[in-house]
Design a protein around this motif. Structure first.
Motif, mmCIF file in Angstrom:
data_model
loop_
_atom_site.group_PDB
_atom_site.id
_atom_site.type_symbol
_atom_site.label_atom_id
_atom_site.label_comp_id
_atom_site.label_asym_id
_atom_site.label_seq_id
_atom_site.Cartn_x
_atom_site.Cartn_y
_atom_site.Cartn_z
ATOM 1 N N GLU A 4 -42.317 -12.081 52.010
ATOM 2 C CA GLU A 4 -43.263 -11.799 50.958
ATOM 3 C C GLU A 4 -44.036 -13.063 50.625
ATOM 4 O O GLU A 4 -43.503 -14.162 50.663
ATOM 5 N N THR A 5 -45.310 -12.882 50.350
ATOM 6 C CA THR A 5 -46.134 -14.014 49.960
ATOM 7 C C THR A 5 -46.373 -13.939 48.458
ATOM 8 O O THR A 5 -46.761 -12.914 47.931
ATOM 9 N N ILE A 6 -46.109 -15.064 47.811
ATOM 10 C CA ILE A 6 -46.230 -15.115 46.361
ATOM 11 C C ILE A 6 -47.446 -15.964 46.014
ATOM 12 O O ILE A 6 -47.583 -17.100 46.484
ATOM 13 N N GLU A 7 -48.310 -15.423 45.216
ATOM 14 C CA GLU A 7 -49.491 -16.179 44.797
ATOM 15 C C GLU A 7 -49.131 -17.080 43.631
ATOM 16 O O GLU A 7 -48.488 -16.660 42.676
ATOM 17 N N ALA A 14 -41.777 -24.244 41.979
ATOM 18 C CA ALA A 14 -40.320 -24.278 42.061
ATOM 19 C C ALA A 14 -39.841 -22.951 42.616
ATOM 20 O O ALA A 14 -40.389 -21.902 42.292
ATOM 21 N N CYS A 15 -38.841 -23.014 43.479
ATOM 22 C CA CYS A 15 -38.278 -21.794 44.051
ATOM 23 C C CYS A 15 -36.761 -21.841 43.942
ATOM 24 O O CYS A 15 -36.140 -22.856 44.253
ATOM 25 N N ASP A 16 -36.194 -20.743 43.481
ATOM 26 C CA ASP A 16 -34.732 -20.642 43.485
ATOM 27 C C ASP A 16 -34.283 -19.419 44.292
ATOM 28 O O ASP A 16 -33.150 -18.982 44.202
ATOM 29 N N GLY A 17 -35.220 -18.892 45.064
ATOM 30 C CA GLY A 17 -34.889 -17.753 45.902
ATOM 31 C C GLY A 17 -34.931 -16.426 45.168
ATOM 32 O O GLY A 17 -34.779 -15.376 45.765
ATOM 33 N N GLY A 18 -35.132 -16.488 43.867
ATOM 34 C CA GLY A 18 -35.235 -15.259 43.087
ATOM 35 C C GLY A 18 -33.899 -14.604 42.818
ATOM 36 O O GLY A 18 -33.843 -13.465 42.379
ATOM 37 N N ASP A 33 -51.850 -29.550 51.485
ATOM 38 C CA ASP A 33 -53.141 -29.909 50.906
ATOM 39 C C ASP A 33 -54.314 -29.199 51.572
ATOM 40 O O ASP A 33 -55.370 -29.019 50.976
ATOM 41 N N GLN A 34 -54.141 -28.803 52.807
ATOM 42 C CA GLN A 34 -55.258 -28.200 53.543
ATOM 43 C C GLN A 34 -55.154 -26.681 53.611
ATOM 44 O O GLN A 34 -56.144 -25.968 53.445
ATOM 45 N N THR A 35 -53.966 -26.188 53.836
ATOM 46 C CA THR A 35 -53.826 -24.746 53.981
ATOM 47 C C THR A 35 -53.479 -24.059 52.664
ATOM 48 O O THR A 35 -53.578 -22.841 52.544
ATOM 49 N N HIS A 36 -53.058 -24.875 51.691
ATOM 50 C CA HIS A 36 -52.733 -24.347 50.365
ATOM 51 C C HIS A 36 -51.639 -23.293 50.425
ATOM 52 O O HIS A 36 -51.648 -22.322 49.672
ATOM 53 N N ASP A 37 -50.704 -23.495 51.327
ATOM 54 C CA ASP A 37 -49.544 -22.619 51.303
ATOM 55 C C ASP A 37 -48.309 -23.385 51.761
ATOM 56 O O ASP A 37 -48.394 -24.500 52.253
ATOM 57 N N ILE A 38 -47.164 -22.782 51.557
ATOM 58 C CA ILE A 38 -45.903 -23.408 51.953
ATOM 59 C C ILE A 38 -44.876 -22.300 52.106
ATOM 60 O O ILE A 38 -44.959 -21.268 51.439
ATOM 61 N N ALA A 39 -43.949 -22.534 53.021
ATOM 62 C CA ALA A 39 -42.834 -21.601 53.149
ATOM 63 C C ALA A 39 -41.572 -22.312 52.677
ATOM 64 O O ALA A 39 -41.306 -23.443 53.091
ATOM 65 N N CYS A 40 -40.827 -21.676 51.810
ATOM 66 C CA CYS A 40 -39.601 -22.282 51.312
ATOM 67 C C CYS A 40 -38.616 -22.456 52.466
ATOM 68 O O CYS A 40 -38.341 -21.505 53.197
ATOM 69 N N PRO A 41 -38.090 -23.682 52.653
ATOM 70 C CA PRO A 41 -37.159 -23.922 53.758
ATOM 71 C C PRO A 41 -35.815 -23.230 53.556
ATOM 72 O O PRO A 41 -35.054 -23.083 54.497
ATOM 73 N N TYR A 42 -35.528 -22.815 52.335
ATOM 74 C CA TYR A 42 -34.240 -22.180 52.051
ATOM 75 C C TYR A 42 -34.286 -20.673 52.236
ATOM 76 O O TYR A 42 -33.414 -20.089 52.864
ATOM 77 N N LYS A 45 -39.443 -17.655 51.658
ATOM 78 C CA LYS A 45 -40.534 -17.065 50.899
ATOM 79 C C LYS A 45 -41.784 -17.897 51.104
ATOM 80 O O LYS A 45 -41.724 -19.116 51.212
ATOM 81 N N ARG A 46 -42.918 -17.227 51.145
ATOM 82 C CA ARG A 46 -44.175 -17.923 51.352
ATOM 83 C C ARG A 46 -44.947 -17.956 50.034
ATOM 84 O O ARG A 46 -45.077 -16.946 49.355
#
Ligand SMILES: [Zn+2]
Length: 59
Positions: A4-7, A14-18, A33-42, A45-46
């Motif tokens: 799931e992608t979270i806006e 901050a992510c705690d996995g929900g 900085d360029q793509t303005h997204d990240i995937a949580c390594p844990y 979640k995107r």
């Protein structure tokens, strides 16, 4: 289950996995900085910067 992608409206999130089976200790992630997204390594979640969001400097 599909990823799931979270806006988000800030470059640092901050992510705690929900909670639940994918829950993990709270971690802070900084969006690319360029793509303005990240995937949580844990929990994989995107997070993606919401379109039109203002990128605030610093905290
Ligand atoms: Zn996570």
């Amino acid at each position: 289950m599909d990823d799931e992608t979270i806006e988000v409206e800030t470059m640092t999130i901050a992510c705690d996995g929900g909670g639940g089976p994918l829950g993990h200790p709270n971690v802070f992630l900084h969006l690319d900085d360029q793509t303005h997204d990240i995937a949580c390594p844990y929990c994989s979640k995107r997070f993606q910067l919401k379109e039109g969001a203002t990128i605030a400097a610093g905290h």
